[in-house]
Structure formats: C-alpha cells, structure tokens
Design an enzyme around this catalytic site. Structure first.
Site, PDB file in Angstrom:
ATOM      1  CE  LYS A  74      34.201  49.368  47.483  1.00  0.00           C
ATOM      2  NZ  LYS A  74      34.178  47.882  47.465  1.00  0.00           N
ATOM      3  CB  SER A 149      37.121  46.643  49.867  1.00  0.00           C
ATOM      4  OG  SER A 149      36.143  46.441  48.870  1.00  0.00           O
ATOM      5  CB  SER A 173      34.022  44.128  49.119  1.00  0.00           C
ATOM      6  OG  SER A 173      35.389  43.909  49.291  1.00  0.00           O
TER       7      SER A 173
END
Ligand code: GLN
Length: 458
Positions: A74, A149, A173
């Site tokens: 990420k 997210s 997330s």
C-alpha cells in the site's frame, strides 16, 4: 493451488521465481490500466531479485520463507525508491528513502516487491474514490467500488496481479476491501506488527496487515512481518506462534470452538448479507461449533468514538506536511475528506473543547474495549458480517455519514485493539460478501484456524 504449496514448488525449482513474476507482470500490463490497483511498479528491480533468488535455489543455498512470491505494498508504507504518496498530491514528489520494518522483513525473506498500490487519500475513506490518482475498480464486481481505504491492495490480489499485498487498517481498511473484493484480509492484534515506516492516519488505531487469496498466504506473510521492533515503541514483546504450520495442519472439526454471535452486528446489516452469514454460522454449528448468542450495548457509540479519535490523531499527524520538507502544504492540495478531518481535528484539539469531545471519546473507548473483552471472555471468536451493506456504484454521491456507515462493524476491533479478519462468505447477485472473525488480543491464531476450517469445509 494454495500459496504455501506454491512457495514449496518455487523452493523445489518446479516453478521459477522469474516465471512467477513474469506471469504477474503480464496480468498487470493487461488489467491494471482498467483496474488501477497499482500506482507504480518496478519490473526491472523485481526481475533482478527474482534472478538472484532462482540462482540461490539452483545452487542449493537456503532461501527465505517468501522466496519468489510477488508482493504489492500500500502506498502509505515506505518502500525505498518508490513514490510513497498515500495517494495525495501533498506527497506527489516524495520518494521512499528507506524501507519500513515490514518491507525490510519481506525483502530479508526473499519476497519480491513489485509495486505500490492505490488507496483513499491518507487512508481516510472506505471506497478508494478519494485517491488523487483516480479510483480503483472492483475486479470481482465491475462498476462498483472495491472498498477502502486499501482498495488497490485488495483489488491487486482479487485480479491475480500478485501473490500477496500489504494494507493498513485503522477502522477497517483491510477488512472492508477484502470483503467487497472477495479476498482474505487480516488486521493483527494492535502492536503485533510494527508500524515503523507507515504514514499515520490515527496511530493508536493503525495496524499493518496482509491480503491473500487463501489462509496459507495470510499465515506466511504474518509470520514474516510480526514481532517486536526496537524502532517502534508500541510493538508488543510477544513471539506469536508460527502460523503457517498451524494452517498446514488444520482443525478437522470445530468441537470445543465457541462462536459468539452478537445480535447488534446483524441488526445493522442488510438482510441479504445477514442471510449469507447466518448460513455460514449454521454450517459451522453443524461442524461442531457451539454458537453463543451475545449482546453488545455500545455499538451506537463506536462510530462517533472512532471518528473523534481519528480526527484528533490525524490532525496531529498532518502537521509535518507544512510544505517545508515534502513540497506541498497539505491544506492547499488535499481533498475534501482529508480537509474535513484536519479542520475537525484542529477544532476538537483546542484546549477549551478537549474535555468536551476528545476526553469523552477516550472514556467511551475504554468502555467499548472493556465490554468487547468481556464478551470475548466466554467465547473463542466473534463471527458476523464484515461490512453491513453492499458496495455502491463508483462515483455515486454519498454524504459523509453514509460513507462512515460502512465502518460500523470494523471500527470495533481497532478501538478494542483486538485481531480481526475478513474471509469470503458468499455473494449477492455476484457481489462478494465477507464474514468477519474477531478474537481476544494475541489470539490471532484462533482466527486463522477458524478461517482455515471454513476454507476447507464450508
Ligand atoms: N473508513 C475508515 C476511515 O475513513 C477506516 C479507514 C482505515 O481503516 N484506514 O477512517
């Protein structure tokens, strides 16, 4: 083929690391322009590493536990030489100048890092629509959000663009996009995995964790990234039991496993989702698990408590983005949601208001933590829906509260610091639905065992 088997085949030279990489690179080339899961890849560097790993294996040298597996990170976790932007204009020119602890550990175990993945700006969101690089598509439900997210990390695994990815989870997330994309995602016990090198959203809630197509993949990556980190003072001095061997030797029955079913988790969820999770629970019961009905009286408190803490901690974390070191002043270039959190956080942090909001939020958090631990004291795991509603169409105009409503079932684990994961449970008209499994602090293994039983038997 399970990921653990694949890693064995690589070590036995039945699959070459570079062929594994090449296959993924072709998929990325084909589908990433449409899916937008990866923001940046570095094939050349990855190929170099794959060659080194293959030649080590050919020479009979020992290789690491992740040898030849291809991994995405990420873009809020520092990786040297990649643009670590947290999908924000604020950091568009920032290049990772070091490896975070988790990335260093992955490299030491011969994992191949292929690139960095898309996300909501600064991890503040549940849809991956607020990225300054445009949204990510849900490969399992075209036209719908992938969740967020960490939407890019979930989509990359769902679309077969790599073996494994890392995400971060402050209020869901990892679990939320895992649920929407039909993959597995795991948020470890708070402190089990180092956050060193993670760009904070709210540091008392943030945890890094893996996405994988199967439980063996989660176990492999968790074994590598976990453990005490002298560079990060909130990591626990705790040597978790090795997860991969436990998953290789799965429970063949669920006798003696007590599953807590919290009524309120179902009351707030859509009927179609409730039906799927109830079906899985019934199967677990038929396999020997004991279902225990429970009540959690503070669910209504969880979202306000979570967001108050999130605003205050995020505001404080963003003060370093003042334009002097990283290029842009955050308030000048960020999106609407990030700005809202900065303004709210600044307001709440003012001395005269802190007692009114923040202190109350901390008191509520203690209450929630106590009650969740209380519920868990009589059972091994809690099982329920991961997300209470189905993903919306990309680009739908949702108001803030509608967006926050996605998080009601996932924020609980972050507030309480407990481990929690999402595993595919079924689908509604083709749209994946995840089942959330939560356990006591440091009982992460129990979650993997239950997920593994479900993977093999349901
Ligand atoms: N959706 C939640 C939020 O916006 C959770 C985000 C996360 O876990 N990073 O804060």
């Amino acid at each position: 083929m399970k990921l653990l088997e694949k890693s064995q085949l690589i070590k036995n030279q039945e699959i070459k690391a570079r062929d594994n990489l090449e296959t993924f690179c072709q998929t990325i080339k084909k589908v990433n322009p449409e899916i937008n899961a990866f923001l940046e890849i570095n094939k050349e560097q990855a190929l170099k590493r794959a060659r080194v790993i293959d030649s080590k294996i050919e020479r009979g040298e020992k290789v690491g536990r992740l040898a030849g597996l291809v991994i995405g990170i990420k873009s809020n976790i520092n990786v040297e030489d990649f643009h670590i932007t947290a999908a924000s204009r604020t950091l568009e020119n920032y290049r990772g100048s070091y490896d975070s602890t988790v990335v260093r550990k992955i490299k030491e175990e011969d994992g191949i890092i292929i690139g960095v993945t898309n996300m909501d700006e600064f991890a503040a969101g549940s849809s991956t629509e607020t990225s300054c690089f445009g949204p990510t598509q849900n490969p399992s439900a075209p036209g719908l959000i992938p969740g967020g997210s960490s939407g890019g990390s979930a989509a990359a695994v769902a679309a077969g663009m790599c073996d494994l990815t890392l995400g971060s989870d402050t209020g869901g997330s990892i679990r939320n996009p895992a649920s929407h994309c039909g993959v597995m995602g795991f948020k470890p016990t708070y402190g089990a995995v180092s956050r060193q090198g993670l760009l904070d959203l709210a540091m008392s809630l943030d945890q890094i964790g893996p996405f994988a197509p199967d439980v063996s993949g989660l176990a492999l990556l968790l074994d590598v990234i976990g453990g005490l980190d002298p560079k990060e003072c909130t990591t626990l001095d705790w040597q978790a039991p090795p997860y991969a061997p436990a998953v290789q030797d799965p429970l063949d029955q669920l006798k003696a496993v007590r599953v807590g079913v919290v009524k309120e988790f179902f009351d707030v969820s859509d009927e179609s989702i409730v039906k799927i999770i109830e079906g899985r629970l019934q199967e677990l019961e038929e396999s020997g698990a004991e279902l225990v009905e429970l009540n959690f009286d503070y669910l209504d408190l969880c979202l306000p408590t979570y967001y108050l803490i999130n605003y205050v901690e995020f505001f404080s974390a963003t003060r370093k983005y003042d334009g002097r070191k990283y290029g842009h002043r955050i308030e000048e270039v960020c999106g609407e949601e990030v700005l809202r959190r900065i303004h709210m956080g600044s307001y709440i942090s003012q001395k005269e208001y802190s007692g009114k909001y923040y202190k109350k939020a901390l008191q509520a958090r203690s209450l929630i933590r106590k009650e969740i631990n209380n519920l868990l004291s009589g059972v091994d795991v809690l099982i329920g829906p991961t997300v209470p509603k189905l993903p919306h169409k990309l680009g739908t105009d949702l108001d803030t509260m509608e967006m926050y409503a996605y998080d009601v079932l996932t924020v609980v684990a972050n507030l309480a610091g407990i481990p929690a994961a999402s595993t595919p449970a079924g689908s509604v008209k083709g749209v994946p639905v995840g089942m959330q499994v939560q356990a006591k602090p440091q009982d992460d293994l129990k979650i993997l065992q239950v997920m593994s039983f479900a993977e093999n038997n349901l």
